[in-house]
Scaffold this motif. Structure first.
Motif, mmCIF file in Angstrom:
data_model
loop_
_atom_site.group_PDB
_atom_site.id
_atom_site.type_symbol
_atom_site.label_atom_id
_atom_site.label_comp_id
_atom_site.label_asym_id
_atom_site.label_seq_id
_atom_site.Cartn_x
_atom_site.Cartn_y
_atom_site.Cartn_z
ATOM 1 N N ARG A 216 6.553 6.009 -1.607
ATOM 2 C CA ARG A 216 5.508 6.356 -2.572
ATOM 3 C C ARG A 216 5.940 7.478 -3.511
ATOM 4 N NH1 ARG A 216 2.075 9.546 1.933
ATOM 5 N NH2 ARG A 216 2.205 7.575 3.019
ATOM 6 N N ARG B 14 1.642 0.762 -13.414
ATOM 7 C CA ARG B 14 2.107 2.082 -12.967
ATOM 8 C C ARG B 14 3.155 2.656 -13.889
ATOM 9 N NH1 ARG B 14 4.074 1.542 -7.071
ATOM 10 N NH2 ARG B 14 5.037 3.467 -7.750
ATOM 11 N N TYR C 46 -4.083 -7.257 -2.083
ATOM 12 C CA TYR C 46 -5.115 -6.835 -1.139
ATOM 13 C C TYR C 46 -6.251 -7.849 -1.229
ATOM 14 C CZ TYR C 46 -2.379 -2.675 -2.085
ATOM 15 O OH TYR C 46 -1.342 -1.811 -2.279
ATOM 16 N N ARG D 152 -9.026 1.253 3.009
ATOM 17 C CA ARG D 152 -9.092 0.326 1.886
ATOM 18 C C ARG D 152 -8.299 -0.956 2.096
ATOM 19 N NH1 ARG D 152 -10.646 1.608 -3.113
ATOM 20 N NH2 ARG D 152 -10.830 -0.652 -3.135
ATOM 21 N N ALA E 161 0.839 -1.201 0.000
ATOM 22 C CA ALA E 161 0.000 0.000 0.000
ATOM 23 C C ALA E 161 0.872 1.248 0.000
ATOM 24 C CB ALA E 161 -0.924 -0.007 1.211
ATOM 25 N N GLU E 162 1.948 1.201 0.754
ATOM 26 C CA GLU E 162 2.885 2.327 0.785
ATOM 27 C C GLU E 162 3.496 2.547 -0.607
ATOM 28 O OE1 GLU E 162 4.036 4.532 2.984
ATOM 29 O OE2 GLU E 162 5.896 5.156 2.015
ATOM 30 N N MET E 163 3.906 1.437 -1.243
ATOM 31 C CA MET E 163 4.480 1.544 -2.586
ATOM 32 C C MET E 163 3.436 2.047 -3.587
ATOM 33 S SD MET E 163 7.650 0.282 -2.299
ATOM 34 C CE MET E 163 8.034 0.283 -4.007
ATOM 35 N N ASP E 164 2.164 1.681 -3.321
ATOM 36 C CA ASP E 164 1.089 2.092 -4.225
ATOM 37 C C ASP E 164 0.592 3.500 -3.925
ATOM 38 O OD1 ASP E 164 1.138 -0.142 -5.745
ATOM 39 O OD2 ASP E 164 -0.564 -1.141 -4.808
ATOM 40 N N ALA E 165 1.364 4.235 -3.123
ATOM 41 C CA ALA E 165 1.081 5.646 -2.861
ATOM 42 C C ALA E 165 -0.256 5.867 -2.159
ATOM 43 C CB ALA E 165 1.142 6.468 -4.144
ATOM 44 N N ALA E 166 -0.662 4.918 -1.323
ATOM 45 C CA ALA E 166 -1.874 5.117 -0.534
ATOM 46 C C ALA E 166 -1.500 5.866 0.737
ATOM 47 C CB ALA E 166 -2.513 3.776 -0.193
ATOM 48 N N GLY E 167 -2.189 6.967 1.007
ATOM 49 C CA GLY E 167 -1.928 7.728 2.228
ATOM 50 C C GLY E 167 -2.468 6.979 3.441
ATOM 51 N N PRO E 168 -2.203 7.489 4.651
ATOM 52 C CA PRO E 168 -2.604 6.766 5.865
ATOM 53 C C PRO E 168 -4.104 6.491 5.931
ATOM 54 C CG PRO E 168 -1.250 8.687 6.419
ATOM 55 C CD PRO E 168 -1.456 8.731 4.936
ATOM 56 N N ALA F 66 -3.026 1.611 -7.219
ATOM 57 C CA ALA F 66 -1.976 2.629 -7.207
ATOM 58 C C ALA F 66 -2.338 3.796 -8.128
ATOM 59 C CB ALA F 66 -0.651 2.016 -7.636
ATOM 60 N N ASN G 90 -4.855 5.987 -6.533
ATOM 61 C CA ASN G 90 -4.273 6.752 -5.425
ATOM 62 C C ASN G 90 -3.572 8.014 -5.900
ATOM 63 O OD1 ASN G 90 -5.130 4.963 -3.514
ATOM 64 N ND2 ASN G 90 -3.214 3.816 -3.448
ATOM 65 N N ARG H 201 -6.345 6.350 3.481
ATOM 66 C CA ARG H 201 -6.729 5.406 2.441
ATOM 67 C C ARG H 201 -6.231 3.996 2.768
ATOM 68 N NH1 ARG H 201 -9.224 5.746 -2.306
ATOM 69 N NH2 ARG H 201 -8.363 4.393 -3.905
#
Lengths: 283, 367
Positions: free
Chosen positions: B75, B152, B89, A191, A178-185, B101, B104, A187
């Motif tokens: 990120r 991506r 997920y 999610r 999730a971090e790599m996928d640029a999801a903020g805290p 991604a 996001n 999100r």
């Protein structure tokens, strides 16, 4: 023909018998009083006191339930209970989840100290803080108000602890993804983390609902009439109103108090068992 | 498209005195497929995670396309990662996993859908997009994880042992697919594995790590034929290279046995003892009756492993110079499947002298 049992079979049978005995004791201790409440709520007043005991109400009467409605402001108490429980549960779940997320995943100075303080708070019985809380609430002019009942009870330590420990058990790699996928805290929480945490979150919610529904001592101190008092306090009022000898309406009130929470429990408990992390990582 | 540079990058874990990655100097070219290989705990995953931004860099710098990303969050690095466990997920379908991604970073729904569909087409996942990971096979999950990275269109792919959860057969085919996909997309890729076969077959170059230290970087052939030290020589190649230790050097020649002597290239005095490395195919079994030659070794067969297309003979040399020992106790010789060898049989092994490697007492290659 006689059958001889092997030693392990004999001990197995003994253990089974022991197990059933234990089960029986538990049923007697837990279910019998519940049954007694239910049965008494349908009995006529003299039948509650007969010796020997009558196990089935005969004749069956609903006059106790009518007495509950007429004797006290039952609907008001029910409304108050719902307001207090819903608000407290919502606040506690939100606070619990947010603080647990911070303590589990965010790195900030003093994280360990905060966790220690929360665990310490778990160990302080609420009765100890009651007098100072009462003084504070009274000073704020919040006596006999929902704010006075709700705010001091809205602190959450158990939920934070429970959810944090669950969050720490989630697969690290999914969170890193999730971090790599640029999801903020936020999100990531909504999610990724929460969808993998439903069983624990539901357990936490259920425990909170039951706990807040059954709040008695603090609302008893703060509430002065049926405008804010919840059902458990209302039951006391009922007992006072009916005198110490008329248990029928009190039992009926107790049954009516239990029913909503039983429904909530039956609705939620199914989801508690379902595991939702399957398929995240291998397996 | 980007270059990746590790400039003396180190990672020391808290409460640890020894760095997990020690002053790593490494340059990955634009569009290159670099495989990082090494045994467990060598720091290969840590290095990859330092590049991805999942592991803090405690010394030195990491650069992507010349820009210092050492302090940048994962990120913000424009790097995609394929995890060993896939880390999908579980609550999202394959399509949602791949599009997450993009959504996001504010890519529109329509474009996300188009890019996911394109990735699904490349990975042959079109009919799986509406399924949850729990309903998919290991190979399909692996593809979804790949798809999540490729939609991506990042500067760099990081892959952390992405094949280790697949069964042997699927691993071989997926190996080729990933390598082919990377060549087609031309995205700079750093691929971590402990499997030297993956390293040899997939990478443009291979980087060997041991105890957090870089041992050698080079093309697979270079690593195989000119390993810098005994560790690289032993790690690359299957079955492993034969290493003969404590071979005494007399008058500039390493004396393995009465008949096998090797010239030691040395400036100055040179070492008094060397380690000799011979690949399994650097030895061959001399047919009966052939006259003995210099470079022959007498041995006895202890074990035979028939692989079908080839056979590996494990032989114990019988006439070594006193003091000389063979690491692992036997020499492995690769012989053709038509050659008849039986256990316990005495053999004469001929050495291809031009393929023999010599290492000094410190384990470094002598050239």
């Amino acid at each position: 023909m006689t059958t001889t049992l092997a030693p392990h079979e004999r001990s197995g049978a003994l253990r089974a018998a022991g197990g059933y005995l234990g089960l029986l004791v538990v049923i007697l201790v837990v279910a019998l009083p519940l049954y007694w409440i239910l049965a008494a709520s349908f009995k006529e007043r003299p039948d509650i006191y007969t010796v020997p005991v009558t196990w089935l109400p005969d004749p069956v009467t609903t006059e106790n339930y009518t007495a509950v409605r007429t004797g006290v402001d039952f609907v008001d108490y029910l409304r108050n209970s719902i307001i207090i429980t819903v608000v407290l549960t919502a606040v506690q779940v939100v606070l619990g989840v947010l603080s647990a997320y911070a303590l589990a995943f965010l790195r900030f100075p003093g994280r360990g100290v905060v966790l220690m303080v929360i665990i310490a708070a778990l160990m302080v019985p609420s009765q100890i803080t009651m007098i100072s809380n009462y003084a504070l609430v009274s000073g704020l002019g919040w006596r006999n108000s929902f704010a006075g009942i709700i705010v001091p009870l809205a602190g959450v330590a158990f939920g934070t602890f429970l959810m944090r420990n669950h969050f720490l058990s989630l697969p690290t790699e999914v969170l890193e993804a999730a971090e790599m996928d640029a999801a903020g805290p936020i999100r990531t929480l909504l999610r990724v983390v929460l969808p993998m945490s439903w069983p624990t979150l539901i357990a936490f919610t259920l425990i909170t609902v039951v706990n807040e529904w059954n709040q008695y001592l603090w609302p008893l101190l703060i509430a002065e009439d049926s405008s804010v008092a919840p059902l458990p306090v209302g039951l006391t009022q009922l007992q006072d109103a009916e005198g110490l000898t008329n248990w029928g309406p009190v039992m009926a009130g107790t049954v009516l108090t239990m029913v909503p929470i039983l429904v909530v429990f039956l609705l939620l408990q199914r989801h508690m068992i379902k595991g939702l992390t399957a398929g995240a990582v291998k397996g | 498209m980007a270059t990746v540079t590790f400039e003396g990058a180190s990672r020391t874990y808290p409460h640890s005195t020894r760095p997990a990655v020690d002053r790593l100097e490494l340059e990955v070219h634009d569009g290159e497929f670099l495989v990082v290989v090494g045994p467990s705990g060598c720091g290969k995953s840590t290095s990859l995670r330092m590049l991805a931004g999942l592991e803090p860099v405690t010394g030195g710098r990491v650069l992507i396309d010349g820009a210092d990303v050492t302090g940048r969050r994962a990120r913000d690095r424009d790097v995609a990662m394929v995890f060993q466990s896939y880390a999908l997920y579980p609550n999202m379908t394959a399509g949602e996993n791949m599009g997450f991604a993009l959504r996001n970073v504010g890519v529109s729904k329509a474009e996300t859908k188009a890019r996911v569909a394109e990735a699904a087409r490349i990975l042959e996942l079109e009919d799986q997009l509406d399924r949850r990971p729990s309903r998919m096979s290991g190979g399909q999950r692996q593809r979804v994880a790949m798809g999540r990275a490729i939609v991506r269109n990042p500067k760099v792919f990081c892959m952390d042992e992405p094949l280790s959860n697949l069964d042997a057969k699927l691993r071989v085919s997926t190996r080729a697919e990933i390598a082919g996909l990377q060549r087609r997309l031309g995205t700079t890729t750093v691929y971590v594995t402990h499997d030297q076969t993956e390293a040899m077959t997939m990478g443009d170059r291979v980087c060997v790590l041991l105890d957090g230290e870089l041992q050698q970087v080079g093309s697979p052939t270079e690593l195989y034929e000119r390993p810098r030290n005994t560790f690289v020589a032993g790690f690359i190649g299957s079955p492993a290279i034969n290493l003969v230790d404590a071979v005494p050097v007399r008058e500039g020649r390493a004396v393995v046995s009465g008949s096998l002597e090797l010239v030691v290239p040395a400036q100055g005095p040179g070492p008094s003892e060397v380690t000799v490395g011979i690949r399994p195919e650097g030895l061959e079994v001399v047919a009966d009756g052939e006259p003995p030659r210099a470079g022959d070794l007498a041995a006895r067969v202890t074990r035979i492993e028939r692989m079908g297309s080839e056979t590996f003979v494990f032989a114990e040399p019988t006439h070594l110079t006193p003091g000389v020992s063979v690491r692992s106790g036997h020499l492995v010789v690769r012989v053709g499947k038509r050659q008849v060898v039986t256990e316990g049989q005495p053999l004469v092994l001929r050495t291809h002298l031009d393929e023999v490697l010599l290492f000094g007492p410190d384990g470094d290659a002598l050239r």
